[in-house]
Design a protein around this motif. Structure first.
Motif, short mmCIF file in Angstrom:
data_model
loop_
_atom_site.label_atom_id
_atom_site.label_comp_id
_atom_site.label_asym_id
_atom_site.label_seq_id
_atom_site.Cartn_x
_atom_site.Cartn_y
_atom_site.Cartn_z
N GLY A 130 0.83 -1.19 0.00
CA GLY A 130 0.00 0.00 0.00
C GLY A 130 0.87 1.24 0.00
O GLY A 130 1.94 1.28 0.64
N TRP A 131 0.43 2.24 -0.73
CA TRP A 131 1.06 3.56 -0.70
C TRP A 131 0.13 4.50 0.06
O TRP A 131 -1.07 4.56 -0.22
CB TRP A 131 1.31 4.10 -2.10
N PHE A 132 0.71 5.25 0.98
CA PHE A 132 -0.04 6.21 1.78
C PHE A 132 0.71 7.53 1.81
O PHE A 132 1.91 7.58 1.50
CB PHE A 132 -0.22 5.68 3.22
N ARG A 133 0.00 8.57 2.20
CA ARG A 133 0.67 9.84 2.39
C ARG A 133 0.07 10.54 3.60
O ARG A 133 -1.07 10.26 3.99
CB ARG A 133 0.55 10.72 1.14
N GLN A 134 0.85 11.44 4.16
CA GLN A 134 0.39 12.13 5.35
C GLN A 134 0.98 13.53 5.41
O GLN A 134 2.16 13.73 5.11
CB GLN A 134 0.80 11.36 6.61
N VAL A 135 0.11 14.45 5.75
CA VAL A 135 0.55 15.82 6.03
C VAL A 135 0.34 16.07 7.52
O VAL A 135 -0.53 15.45 8.15
CB VAL A 135 -0.21 16.86 5.19
N PRO A 136 1.10 16.97 8.10
CA PRO A 136 0.97 17.23 9.54
C PRO A 136 -0.46 17.61 9.91
O PRO A 136 -1.12 18.40 9.23
CB PRO A 136 1.93 18.39 9.77
N GLY A 137 -0.93 17.00 10.98
CA GLY A 137 -2.25 17.32 11.49
C GLY A 137 -3.39 16.57 10.82
O GLY A 137 -4.55 16.75 11.20
N LYS A 138 -3.07 15.74 9.84
CA LYS A 138 -4.12 14.99 9.15
C LYS A 138 -3.83 13.50 9.25
O LYS A 138 -2.70 13.07 9.45
CB LYS A 138 -4.20 15.41 7.68
N GLU A 139 -4.90 12.71 9.06
CA GLU A 139 -4.74 11.26 9.08
C GLU A 139 -4.01 10.79 7.83
O GLU A 139 -4.04 11.44 6.78
CB GLU A 139 -6.11 10.59 9.13
N ARG A 140 -3.38 9.64 7.98
CA ARG A 140 -2.71 9.03 6.84
C ARG A 140 -3.76 8.67 5.77
O ARG A 140 -4.81 8.12 6.09
CB ARG A 140 -1.96 7.79 7.31
N GLU A 141 -3.45 8.98 4.53
CA GLU A 141 -4.40 8.83 3.43
C GLU A 141 -3.91 7.78 2.45
O GLU A 141 -2.74 7.80 2.04
CB GLU A 141 -4.54 10.18 2.71
N GLY A 142 -4.80 6.88 2.05
CA GLY A 142 -4.43 5.88 1.08
C GLY A 142 -4.28 6.47 -0.30
O GLY A 142 -5.10 7.28 -0.74
N VAL A 143 -3.22 6.08 -0.99
CA VAL A 143 -2.93 6.56 -2.34
C VAL A 143 -3.21 5.46 -3.36
O VAL A 143 -3.91 5.66 -4.34
CB VAL A 143 -1.47 7.04 -2.45
N ALA A 144 -2.63 4.29 -3.14
CA ALA A 144 -2.78 3.17 -4.06
C ALA A 144 -2.38 1.89 -3.35
O ALA A 144 -1.74 1.92 -2.30
CB ALA A 144 -1.91 3.37 -5.30
N CYS A 145 -2.77 0.77 -3.95
CA CYS A 145 -2.38 -0.52 -3.40
C CYS A 145 -2.11 -1.48 -4.54
O CYS A 145 -2.91 -1.56 -5.49
CB CYS A 145 -3.47 -1.06 -2.49
N VAL A 146 -0.99 -2.20 -4.46
CA VAL A 146 -0.57 -3.13 -5.51
C VAL A 146 -0.58 -4.54 -4.94
O VAL A 146 0.17 -4.85 -4.00
CB VAL A 146 0.85 -2.78 -6.00
N SER A 147 -1.42 -5.39 -5.52
CA SER A 147 -1.49 -6.77 -5.07
C SER A 147 -0.32 -7.58 -5.60
O SER A 147 0.40 -7.13 -6.50
CB SER A 147 -2.79 -7.40 -5.54
#
Length: 129
Positions: A35-52
């Motif tokens: 899984g790829w995720f991203r996060q900015v300060p003060g926000k929850e980690r957000e899903g970007v993509a997922c590779v099976s």
């Protein structure tokens, strides 16, 4: 337990591109969905993509469809995230993540970052003019 290492972050102007890579510190990622995720300060980690693994699917967050492409390189057991058309709002720390075992990215469920317990150190992506 596998350890993940991200690379490829950096500074880019709006509209530019970056390619992130996720590799295992030892061995390959062939038997791990990533899984790829991203996060900015003060926000929850957000899903970007997922590779099976294998013939499993690749899923994207809606805001990334058409701009980001996730892929698996079976020659060296790495996973990549090609990001095109970058926008300032894409600025974040990007992480790759997995679990053991984890073979298949389930629709919608792949976004649940708390289900992943193996994380890379993150790589900063900054999009600014």
């Amino acid at each position: 337990q596998v350890q993940l290492v991200e690379s490829g972050g950096g500074f880019v102007q709006p509209g530019g591109s970056l390619r992130l890579s996720c590799a295992a510190s030892a061995g390959t990622l062939d038997r791990y969905a990533i899984g790829w995720f991203r996060q900015v300060p003060g926000k929850e980690r957000e899903g970007v993509a997922c590779v099976s693994t294998g013939v499993g699917g690749i899923h994207y967050a809606d805001s990334m469809k058409g701009r980001f492409t996730a892929s698996r390189d079976n020659t060296n057991g790495t996973v990549h995230l090609q990001m095109n058309g970058l926008k300032p709002e894409d600025t974040a720390v990007y992480y790759c993540a997995t679990a053991d075992p984890y073979y298949y990215c389930a629709r919608d469920a792949w976004r649940r970052y708390r289900d992943y317990d193996i994380w890379g150190q993150g790589t900063q992506v900054t999009v600014s003019s």
